[in-house]
Enzyme design. Structure first.
Site, mmCIF file in Angstrom:
data_model
loop_
_atom_site.group_PDB
_atom_site.id
_atom_site.type_symbol
_atom_site.label_atom_id
_atom_site.label_comp_id
_atom_site.label_asym_id
_atom_site.label_seq_id
_atom_site.Cartn_x
_atom_site.Cartn_y
_atom_site.Cartn_z
ATOM 1 N N HIS A 43 -3.169 -5.350 1.344
ATOM 2 C CA HIS A 43 -2.578 -5.615 2.662
ATOM 3 C C HIS A 43 -2.567 -7.109 2.988
ATOM 4 O O HIS A 43 -3.452 -7.587 3.713
ATOM 5 C CB HIS A 43 -3.372 -4.876 3.747
ATOM 6 C CG HIS A 43 -3.208 -3.403 3.724
ATOM 7 N ND1 HIS A 43 -2.210 -2.758 4.414
ATOM 8 C CD2 HIS A 43 -3.913 -2.440 3.074
ATOM 9 C CE1 HIS A 43 -2.311 -1.453 4.204
ATOM 10 N NE2 HIS A 43 -3.324 -1.237 3.394
ATOM 11 N N CYS A 69 0.830 -1.203 0.000
ATOM 12 C CA CYS A 69 0.000 0.000 0.000
ATOM 13 C C CYS A 69 0.870 1.262 0.000
ATOM 14 O O CYS A 69 1.476 1.586 -1.016
ATOM 15 C CB CYS A 69 -1.000 -0.051 1.149
ATOM 16 S SG CYS A 69 -2.392 1.072 0.932
ATOM 17 N N GLU A 107 -0.768 -8.576 5.073
ATOM 18 C CA GLU A 107 -0.499 -8.732 6.508
ATOM 19 C C GLU A 107 -1.773 -8.722 7.351
ATOM 20 O O GLU A 107 -1.740 -9.083 8.525
ATOM 21 C CB GLU A 107 0.466 -7.639 6.988
ATOM 22 C CG GLU A 107 -0.125 -6.257 7.118
ATOM 23 C CD GLU A 107 -0.291 -5.477 5.807
ATOM 24 O OE1 GLU A 107 -0.676 -4.290 5.882
ATOM 25 O OE2 GLU A 107 -0.051 -6.034 4.712
#
Length: 188
Positions: A169, A78, A171
């Site tokens: 994202h 991002c 994560e």
């Protein structure tokens, strides 16, 4: 192997947890000399202009740029993608310019427009659940950039040599495959 996660700003803790889940030794990096203690670096999502400003204040910007040019593996998600890009087309800001892509900030909408989408990733048998939050859009990329995944015909996961970037994202999911991909880049 020790992986750094840029702890300047953003969701670095989530990357740290994901990497630790994979059994990796992780160091939160906030100073230029800490780059010498790690084998690769993750730059998280967050606010890209703030990240650049702080990186310059603590003298991390130039050292990181030089290390990446020398082959140091880096993965940006991002805002991390924005930082690593060659150019930001809709907002005047500095970037490290280490991957030949042009990006548009917040192209997929505001925070309230966040969404999840199953995407196909080159080399993955199953789709990946990509979470887009105020995500940048790649509007152009160079011929030496490999597109690993797209969403609605736009590249969202790309690699050029030692640089990996994602609009989304990974994560924030439980799926470790993209982080594993980065770790394999670091090992080579």
């Amino acid at each position: 192997m020790k992986i750094g996660v840029s702890g300047i700003q953003g969701d670095f803790r989530e990357h740290k947890v994901m990497l630790e889940k994979l059994g990796v030794d992780v160091k939160v990096v906030r100073k230029p000399e800490e780059l010498d203690e790690v084998d690769g670096l993750v730059i998280p999502g967050g606010e890209s202009t703030t990240m650049i400003r702080i990186m310059k204040m603590v003298n991390l910007y130039e050292k990181l740029k030089q290390k990446i040019k020398e082959g140091f593996p880096v993965f940006g998600t991002c805002a991390g993608m924005i930082l690593l890009s060659k150019e930001v087309v809709n907002f005047p800001q500095d970037s490290l310019g280490v991957i030949d892509i042009k990006v548009e900030r917040n192209a997929y909408g505001r925070q309230v427009d966040s969404f999840e989408e199953q995407i196909e990733v080159k080399g993955f048998e199953k789709t990946f659940n990509a979470i887009f939050i105020r995500a940048p859009k790649v509007v152009d990329y160079g011929e030496n950039v490999e597109v690993l995944a797209t969403y609605m015909d736009s590249p969202v996961l790309l690699r050029q040599n030692n640089v990996l970037v994602a609009s989304f994202h990974p994560e924030l999911t439980e799926d470790t495959r993209i982080h594993e991909y980065f770790l394999n880049m670091v090992k080579k």
